[in-house]
Design a protein around this motif. Structure first.
Motif, PDB file in Angstrom:
ATOM      1  N   VAL A 172       0.755  -1.232   0.061  1.00  0.00           N
ATOM      2  CA  VAL A 172       0.067   0.015   0.120  1.00  0.00           C
ATOM      3  C   VAL A 172       0.816   1.227  -0.167  1.00  0.00           C
ATOM      4  N   VAL A 173       0.291   2.115  -0.610  1.00  0.00           N
ATOM      5  CA  VAL A 173       1.314   3.557  -0.560  1.00  0.00           C
ATOM      6  C   VAL A 173      -0.043   4.641   0.163  1.00  0.00           C
ATOM      7  N   VAL A 174       0.569   5.294   1.053  1.00  0.00           N
ATOM      8  CA  VAL A 174      -0.337   6.431   1.613  1.00  0.00           C
ATOM      9  C   VAL A 174       0.533   7.443   1.912  1.00  0.00           C
ATOM     10  N   ARG A 175       0.179   8.673   1.112  1.00  0.00           N
ATOM     11  CA  ARG A 175       1.066   9.863   1.182  1.00  0.00           C
ATOM     12  C   ARG A 175       0.236  11.089   1.766  1.00  0.00           C
ATOM     13  N   ARG A 176       0.471  11.769   2.462  1.00  0.00           N
ATOM     14  CA  ARG A 176       0.104  13.028   2.909  1.00  0.00           C
ATOM     15  C   ARG A 176      -1.315  12.993   3.274  1.00  0.00           C
ATOM     16  N   THR A 177      -1.769  12.027   4.132  1.00  0.00           N
ATOM     17  CA  THR A 177      -2.979  11.435   4.680  1.00  0.00           C
ATOM     18  C   THR A 177      -3.175  11.326   6.286  1.00  0.00           C
ATOM     19  N   GLU A 178      -4.432  11.587   6.473  1.00  0.00           N
ATOM     20  CA  GLU A 178      -4.761  11.396   7.778  1.00  0.00           C
ATOM     21  C   GLU A 178      -5.988  10.147   7.915  1.00  0.00           C
ATOM     22  N   ALA A 179      -5.848   8.988   8.605  1.00  0.00           N
ATOM     23  CA  ALA A 179      -6.869   7.984   8.574  1.00  0.00           C
ATOM     24  C   ALA A 179      -6.802   7.318   9.965  1.00  0.00           C
ATOM     25  N   THR A 180      -8.149   7.233  10.281  1.00  0.00           N
ATOM     26  CA  THR A 180      -8.495   6.738  11.558  1.00  0.00           C
ATOM     27  C   THR A 180      -9.474   5.547  11.484  1.00  0.00           C
ATOM     28  N   LEU A 181      -9.230   4.597  12.009  1.00  0.00           N
ATOM     29  CA  LEU A 181      -9.964   3.306  12.071  1.00  0.00           C
ATOM     30  C   LEU A 181     -10.649   3.025  10.486  1.00  0.00           C
ATOM     31  N   ALA A 182      -9.571   3.008   9.709  1.00  0.00           N
ATOM     32  CA  ALA A 182      -9.814   2.641   8.372  1.00  0.00           C
ATOM     33  C   ALA A 182      -9.128   1.289   8.115  1.00  0.00           C
ATOM     34  N   VAL A 183      -9.591   0.572   7.002  1.00  0.00           N
ATOM     35  CA  VAL A 183      -8.871  -0.503   6.610  1.00  0.00           C
ATOM     36  C   VAL A 183      -8.420  -0.554   5.129  1.00  0.00           C
ATOM     37  N   LEU A 184      -7.256  -0.737   4.848  1.00  0.00           N
ATOM     38  CA  LEU A 184      -6.784  -0.453   3.418  1.00  0.00           C
ATOM     39  C   LEU A 184      -6.221  -1.813   3.036  1.00  0.00           C
ATOM     40  N   GLY A 185      -6.977  -2.446   1.985  1.00  0.00           N
ATOM     41  CA  GLY A 185      -6.538  -3.917   1.255  1.00  0.00           C
ATOM     42  C   GLY A 185      -5.061  -3.614   0.533  1.00  0.00           C
ATOM     43  N   ASP A 186      -4.763  -4.727   0.224  1.00  0.00           N
ATOM     44  CA  ASP A 186      -3.492  -4.861  -0.444  1.00  0.00           C
ATOM     45  C   ASP A 186      -3.362  -3.934  -1.633  1.00  0.00           C
ATOM     46  N   GLY A 187      -2.382  -3.166  -2.074  1.00  0.00           N
ATOM     47  CA  GLY A 187      -2.282  -2.460  -3.258  1.00  0.00           C
ATOM     48  C   GLY A 187      -2.941  -1.110  -3.299  1.00  0.00           C
ATOM     49  N   VAL A 188      -3.543  -0.841  -2.344  1.00  0.00           N
ATOM     50  CA  VAL A 188      -4.294   0.631  -2.375  1.00  0.00           C
ATOM     51  C   VAL A 188      -3.350   1.553  -2.407  1.00  0.00           C
ATOM     52  N   ARG A 189      -3.830   2.392  -3.177  1.00  0.00           N
ATOM     53  CA  ARG A 189      -3.141   4.111  -3.061  1.00  0.00           C
ATOM     54  C   ARG A 189      -4.031   4.917  -2.651  1.00  0.00           C
ATOM     55  N   VAL A 190      -3.354   5.875  -1.704  1.00  0.00           N
ATOM     56  CA  VAL A 190      -4.109   6.709  -1.257  1.00  0.00           C
ATOM     57  C   VAL A 190      -3.348   8.234  -1.099  1.00  0.00           C
ATOM     58  N   GLY A 191      -4.129   9.297  -1.345  1.00  0.00           N
ATOM     59  CA  GLY A 191      -3.311  10.592  -1.273  1.00  0.00           C
ATOM     60  C   GLY A 191      -2.864  11.147  -2.647  1.00  0.00           C
ATOM     61  N   PRO A 192      -2.381  12.436  -2.347  1.00  0.00           N
ATOM     62  CA  PRO A 192      -2.066  13.318  -1.290  1.00  0.00           C
ATOM     63  C   PRO A 192      -3.294  13.958  -0.519  1.00  0.00           C
ATOM     64  N   TRP A 193      -3.150  14.475   0.489  1.00  0.00           N
ATOM     65  CA  TRP A 193      -4.238  15.203   1.283  1.00  0.00           C
ATOM     66  C   TRP A 193      -5.654  14.578   1.245  1.00  0.00           C
ATOM     67  N   ALA A 194      -5.499  13.272   1.474  1.00  0.00           N
ATOM     68  CA  ALA A 194      -6.903  12.614   1.769  1.00  0.00           C
ATOM     69  C   ALA A 194      -7.033  12.388   3.028  1.00  0.00           C
ATOM     70  N   ASN A 195      -8.322  12.358   3.744  1.00  0.00           N
ATOM     71  CA  ASN A 195      -8.788  12.284   5.042  1.00  0.00           C
ATOM     72  C   ASN A 195      -9.809  11.034   5.065  1.00  0.00           C
ATOM     73  N   LEU A 196      -9.191   9.887   5.545  1.00  0.00           N
ATOM     74  CA  LEU A 196      -9.947   8.670   5.754  1.00  0.00           C
ATOM     75  C   LEU A 196     -10.764   8.683   7.098  1.00  0.00           C
ATOM     76  N   ARG A 197     -11.931   8.834   7.424  1.00  0.00           N
ATOM     77  CA  ARG A 197     -12.485   8.813   8.564  1.00  0.00           C
ATOM     78  C   ARG A 197     -12.995   7.425   9.151  1.00  0.00           C
ATOM     79  N   PRO A 198     -13.320   7.266  10.340  1.00  0.00           N
ATOM     80  CA  PRO A 198     -13.768   5.905  10.800  1.00  0.00           C
ATOM     81  C   PRO A 198     -14.841   5.172  10.161  1.00  0.00           C
ATOM     82  N   GLY A 199     -14.484   3.927   9.843  1.00  0.00           N
ATOM     83  CA  GLY A 199     -15.368   3.165   9.051  1.00  0.00           C
ATOM     84  C   GLY A 199     -15.096   2.980   7.435  1.00  0.00           C
ATOM     85  N   THR A 200     -14.258   3.766   7.110  1.00  0.00           N
ATOM     86  CA  THR A 200     -13.619   3.431   5.535  1.00  0.00           C
ATOM     87  C   THR A 200     -12.987   2.157   5.471  1.00  0.00           C
ATOM     88  N   VAL A 201     -13.505   1.394   4.368  1.00  0.00           N
ATOM     89  CA  VAL A 201     -12.850   0.230   4.000  1.00  0.00           C
ATOM     90  C   VAL A 201     -12.555   0.295   2.578  1.00  0.00           C
TER      91      VAL A 201
END
Length: 500
Positions: free
Chosen positions: A328-357
């Motif tokens: 997984v690649v996560v750049r410039r992101t804030e995430a709380t109580l989130a689940v990121l599967g294999d190979g996911v790409r997130v960011g930049p400047w993303a906000n993953l709030r609770p319950g994100t899958v």
């Protein structure tokens, strides 16, 4: 009391008393000093966890200053712990007496420790108890040798036996040159401790009852235990000075936090994790990280976050209680109580709030916010989207500016988007609606009804073009050649009907 070596290692102690009644005025806080955090946990929690590792029959926390806050934290974090109240802070000996009052007759060892020494661990306490058992002493003190002992009580020895503890202000020049200091952490024979505390006097400059006086009584033979084979006072010296370091102000709190973090980072780097900039990376103790993970500058991994192998986290990323898969690649992101599967790409400047899958190979781009959202494998949300309370299938594309409107001011509702659907730019989907697989939502639409499979949904006002309107408008707005444009204060509204 004599035990075998195996019994000494495995059996618990009669009681652990954690002193937590002090005022902590140097912290300058409305919150109890003991609730200030080291590596994401209150100092009180570190102390209770270390004490619990001794498997005590009784675990007592002595409370006093801001006791309501301390007791509330214990009720949440350690509801099995017993509290004793020291209504007036009359010294460490008085605090121990308050704890003993509720314990009845004890047989065995009583360990006394502090709630503001967060780096003290169970292993050191176990070693201290084992040293006490092996030496058959009435008391054993945890000591450390420090480069500058100024301000600390000095340990006075006669060979391996401790003959006394002298406070810095009372020490003579020879005693002040001693670098072995008293940590204030002890193991006592229970009967000797009870007798010593009962004999304490507050005839001193501070008018307090000092626990160190019980140590002096044991060393001089003024008190005894129930086992005649036990006598005198021993010491167990730790080479880890940080385990004797108390926290009294925010400067010390910062220093202890930095040292705790340094140790955590070093552990992970030695386990195969690349940390690009240790000075700006913070990892809490319950985080789990796979091999060949790279953590870039400015990143914080908090709570029970787990990171799969090969992931790249950062820069400037904060993950709290997240489950992150492999690669997984996560750049410039804030995430709380989130689940990121294999190979996911997130960011930049993303906000993953609770319950994100986010399922495998999902893409979340710049300025995307998700909340209670499940995105299927291969779905792409590249930029500028709010996705709240939505279930999105596989291989869905969501265009820039799309909003999944989930709340009408009173009720939160959920939207469902089927596999292979397309959500155009600036679409607003007003929950609750169901977008069936393969549906196409045209850009700029406001969708308030269910959309069948493979359908085109357009929900926007028909456009109107007025040929030549702009030229006529400019001509009308131009001031006369001989007029002062600053004197024209009229308001003018031109509608398309004026020129139709």
């Amino acid at each position: 009391m004599t035990t075998t070596s195996d019994q000494s290692q495995s059996s618990g102690v009669a009681a652990v008393i954690v002193l937590a009644a002090g005022g902590g005025t140097r912290m300058r806080s409305k919150r109890s000093k003991l609730l200030h955090e080291v590596a994401g946990r209150p100092m009180l929690s570190w102390a209770v966890n270390a004490a619990r590792g001794l498997d005590p029959q009784h675990l007592v926390v002595v409370v006093g200053h801001l006791r309501d806050q301390v007791e509330a934290q214990l009720a949440e974090d350690a509801p099995d712990v017993v509290t004793a109240v020291q209504a007036e802070q009359k010294g460490t000996g008085h605090a121990v007496a308050c704890a003993l009052d509720g314990l009845g007759d004890l047989t065995g060892e009583v360990v006394v420790t502090y709630a503001d020494v967060p780096m003290l661990n169970t292993q050191t306490l176990q070693d201290l108890v084992q040293a006490h058992r092996s030496a058959h002493t009435l008391a054993t003190v945890l000591t450390a040798e420090v480069p500058d002992p100024t301000g600390y009580g000095r340990v006075l020895r006669n060979g391996e036996e401790v003959v006394g503890i002298v406070e810095h202000k009372d020490a003579d020049d020879a005693q002040r040159r001693i670098r072995e200091i008293n940590s204030g952490i002890y193991v006592f024979d229970a009967a000797a401790l009870r007798r010593g505390v009962a004999a304490l006097s507050n005839d001193n400059a501070q008018g307090e009852y000092y626990l160190t006086d019980v140590v002096s009584m044991a060393a001089s033979g003024q008190i005894h235990g129930d086992d005649p084979a036990r006598h005198g006072v021993g010491a167990h010296r730790t080479d880890d000075l940080w385990q004797t370091e108390g926290v009294n102000d925010r400067v010390q709190l910062s220093r202890v936090n930095a040292e705790m973090n340094r140790r955590i980072l070093e552990k992970w780097m030695r386990a195969g994790v690349t940390i690009a900039d240790p000075t700006s990376t913070w990892i809490q103790p319950d985080v789990d990280i796979g091999q060949d993970v790279t953590i870039l500058a400015g990143s914080s991994l908090n709570g029970a976050t787990s990171i799969g192998s090969g992931a790249v986290i950062g820069p400037e990323t904060t993950l709290t209680d997240c489950e992150v898969g492999q690669d997984v690649v996560v750049r410039r992101t804030e995430a709380t109580l989130a689940v990121l599967g294999d190979g996911v790409r997130v960011g930049p400047w993303a906000n993953l709030r609770p319950g994100t899958v986010l399922d495998q190979d999902t893409r979340i781009g710049a300025f995307v916010e998700t909340k209670n959202a499940h995105l299927g494998a291969g779905t792409s949300v590249p930029r500028l989207v709010y996705a709240g309370d939505v279930v999105i299938g596989t291989d869905v594309t969501v265009g820039a500016g799309a909003v999944f409107a989930n709340n009408d001011g009173r009720t939160t509702s959920t939207t469902s988007v089927g596999d292979g659907a397309f959500v155009g730019s600036n679409v607003v989907v007003v929950a609750p609606v169901t977008i069936a697989p393969g549906a196409f939502l045209a850009a700029g639409s406001a969708i308030t009804e269910d959309v069948p499979a493979d359908s085109l949904a357009i929900a926007r006002q028909r456009g109107h073009i007025s040929t030549g309107w702009a030229a006529r408008h400019r001509e009308q707005m131009a001031p006369p050649a001989d007029s002062d444009p600053r004197s024209d204060t009229r308001n003018h509204i031109s509608t398309p009907e004026d020129h139709s």
